[in-house]
Design a protein around this motif. Structure first.
Motif, mmCIF file in Angstrom:
data_model
loop_
_atom_site.group_PDB
_atom_site.id
_atom_site.type_symbol
_atom_site.label_atom_id
_atom_site.label_comp_id
_atom_site.label_asym_id
_atom_site.label_seq_id
_atom_site.Cartn_x
_atom_site.Cartn_y
_atom_site.Cartn_z
ATOM 1 N N ARG A 46 38.958 37.691 48.512
ATOM 2 C CA ARG A 46 37.746 37.503 48.613
ATOM 3 C C ARG A 46 37.207 38.776 49.282
ATOM 4 N NH1 ARG A 46 35.812 33.712 45.795
ATOM 5 N NH2 ARG A 46 36.394 31.809 46.475
ATOM 6 N N ALA A 47 37.987 39.316 50.134
ATOM 7 C CA ALA A 47 37.608 40.739 50.836
ATOM 8 C C ALA A 47 37.659 41.830 49.716
ATOM 9 C CB ALA A 47 38.677 41.089 51.918
ATOM 10 N N VAL A 48 38.395 41.661 48.710
ATOM 11 C CA VAL A 48 38.492 42.767 47.583
ATOM 12 C C VAL A 48 36.939 42.498 46.696
ATOM 13 C CG1 VAL A 48 39.477 43.495 45.559
ATOM 14 C CG2 VAL A 48 40.887 43.155 47.552
ATOM 15 N N VAL A 49 36.772 41.278 46.415
ATOM 16 C CA VAL A 49 35.773 41.080 45.840
ATOM 17 C C VAL A 49 34.525 41.542 46.406
ATOM 18 C CG1 VAL A 49 34.092 39.192 44.845
ATOM 19 C CG2 VAL A 49 36.409 39.079 44.443
ATOM 20 N N ARG A 50 34.381 41.397 47.682
ATOM 21 C CA ARG A 50 33.127 41.930 48.535
ATOM 22 C C ARG A 50 32.952 43.401 48.602
ATOM 23 N NH1 ARG A 50 34.323 37.472 51.577
ATOM 24 N NH2 ARG A 50 35.535 38.967 53.217
ATOM 25 N N ALA A 51 34.347 44.040 48.836
ATOM 26 C CA ALA A 51 34.246 45.433 49.003
ATOM 27 C C ALA A 51 33.969 45.913 47.640
ATOM 28 C CB ALA A 51 35.911 45.876 49.632
ATOM 29 N N LEU A 52 34.364 45.809 46.517
ATOM 30 C CA LEU A 52 33.920 46.317 45.390
ATOM 31 C C LEU A 52 32.579 45.845 44.870
ATOM 32 C CD1 LEU A 52 37.373 45.823 43.452
ATOM 33 C CD2 LEU A 52 36.661 47.683 44.525
ATOM 34 N N GLY A 53 31.995 45.430 45.608
ATOM 35 C CA GLY A 53 30.450 44.756 45.343
ATOM 36 C C GLY A 53 30.498 43.920 44.146
ATOM 37 N N LEU A 54 31.455 43.082 43.837
ATOM 38 C CA LEU A 54 31.303 42.276 42.660
ATOM 39 C C LEU A 54 30.088 41.158 42.688
ATOM 40 C CD1 LEU A 54 34.956 42.591 41.751
ATOM 41 C CD2 LEU A 54 33.217 43.726 40.532
ATOM 42 N N ALA A 55 29.652 40.737 42.187
ATOM 43 C CA ALA A 55 28.870 39.531 41.969
ATOM 44 C C ALA A 55 29.414 38.325 42.656
ATOM 45 C CB ALA A 55 28.075 39.183 40.737
ATOM 46 N N ASP A 56 28.651 37.551 43.461
ATOM 47 C CA ASP A 56 29.037 36.464 44.134
ATOM 48 C C ASP A 56 29.746 35.498 43.044
ATOM 49 O OD1 ASP A 56 29.786 34.059 45.904
ATOM 50 O OD2 ASP A 56 27.780 33.472 45.895
ATOM 51 N N GLN A 57 30.996 35.228 43.301
ATOM 52 C CA GLN A 57 31.600 34.467 42.239
ATOM 53 C C GLN A 57 32.292 33.414 42.971
ATOM 54 O OE1 GLN A 57 32.030 34.954 39.001
ATOM 55 N NE2 GLN A 57 30.590 36.754 38.990
ATOM 56 N N SER A 58 31.823 32.603 44.039
ATOM 57 C CA SER A 58 32.444 31.918 45.067
ATOM 58 C C SER A 58 33.155 30.545 44.149
ATOM 59 C CB SER A 58 31.519 31.506 45.892
ATOM 60 O OG SER A 58 30.269 30.724 45.377
ATOM 61 N N THR A 59 32.613 30.269 43.006
ATOM 62 C CA THR A 59 33.157 29.081 42.279
ATOM 63 C C THR A 59 34.669 29.518 41.437
ATOM 64 O OG1 THR A 59 31.646 29.458 40.498
ATOM 65 C CG2 THR A 59 31.014 28.014 41.998
ATOM 66 N N ARG A 60 34.705 30.909 41.378
ATOM 67 C CA ARG A 60 35.894 31.281 40.649
ATOM 68 C C ARG A 60 36.890 31.789 41.785
ATOM 69 N NH1 ARG A 60 34.232 35.774 36.746
ATOM 70 N NH2 ARG A 60 36.482 35.311 36.076
ATOM 71 N N ASP A 61 38.087 32.002 41.066
ATOM 72 C CA ASP A 61 39.183 32.368 41.967
ATOM 73 C C ASP A 61 39.049 34.042 42.033
ATOM 74 O OD1 ASP A 61 41.711 33.703 42.710
ATOM 75 O OD2 ASP A 61 42.994 32.299 41.416
ATOM 76 N N PRO A 62 39.031 34.504 43.463
ATOM 77 C CA PRO A 62 38.899 35.772 43.626
ATOM 78 C C PRO A 62 39.740 36.839 42.766
ATOM 79 C CG PRO A 62 39.399 34.797 45.489
ATOM 80 C CD PRO A 62 39.206 33.566 44.635
ATOM 81 N N LEU A 63 40.842 36.383 42.701
ATOM 82 C CA LEU A 63 41.883 37.365 41.947
ATOM 83 C C LEU A 63 41.448 37.476 40.505
ATOM 84 C CD1 LEU A 63 44.351 38.981 42.432
ATOM 85 C CD2 LEU A 63 45.561 37.189 41.976
#
Length: 144
Positions: A46-63
């Motif tokens: 989740r930290a990588v998703v946030r750090a890369l500025g990827l859209a909120d994908q809270s329903t998907r596996d962050p990997l």
């Protein structure tokens, strides 16, 4: 790439510089994820998703989100799809046998230059290999 060393040695600066140079040469945007504040490995995706500025994908596996984003980036950056490619095939390579290299070279659709060296032609004959690379990289003359 893995860089190790004591704090303050310049690992991040070196990695950023290398990534930016690569991104510029590939014609893509670089991505950087500062993860120094992550203390729990379970929070890393989740930290990588946030750090890369990827859209909120809270329903998907962050990997999955990160893999998808990086795959799209790599597909756009595949230089061999849009630039001239020359594959240097090392005929005496015991690590990557010539038939495997031939398969890889065929995927690029580029030229193949065969040399009678092993896996590390720079180590075996650095002057000759550097000269070969210079010849390959030299601009070709275009008739005007």
């Amino acid at each position: 790439m893995t860089l190790t060393g004591v704090g303050g040695a310049g690992k991040t600066r070196l990695a950023l510089r290398a990534a930016n140079l690569h991104a510029e040469s590939a014609g893509v945007d670089g991505l950087f994820a500062s993860l120094e504040s992550v203390q729990d490995a379970r929070r890393l995706p989740r930290a990588v998703v946030r750090a890369l500025g990827l859209a909120d994908q809270s329903t998907r596996d962050p990997l999955d989100v990160v893999i998808e984003a990086l795959t799209e980036q790599l597909n756009r950056a595949a230089a061999w799809r849009s630039k001239p490619v020359t594959y240097v095939l090392t005929e005496n390579d015991k690590i990557l046998p010539p038939p495997v290299q031939e398969m890889l070279a065929a995927r690029t659709g580029g030229d193949v230059v065969r040399i009678p060296h092993g896996h590390n032609p720079f180590g075996e004959d650095p002057v000759a290999f550097a000269a070969l690379l210079a010849r390959i990289a030299a601009p070709t003359s275009v008739a005007t």
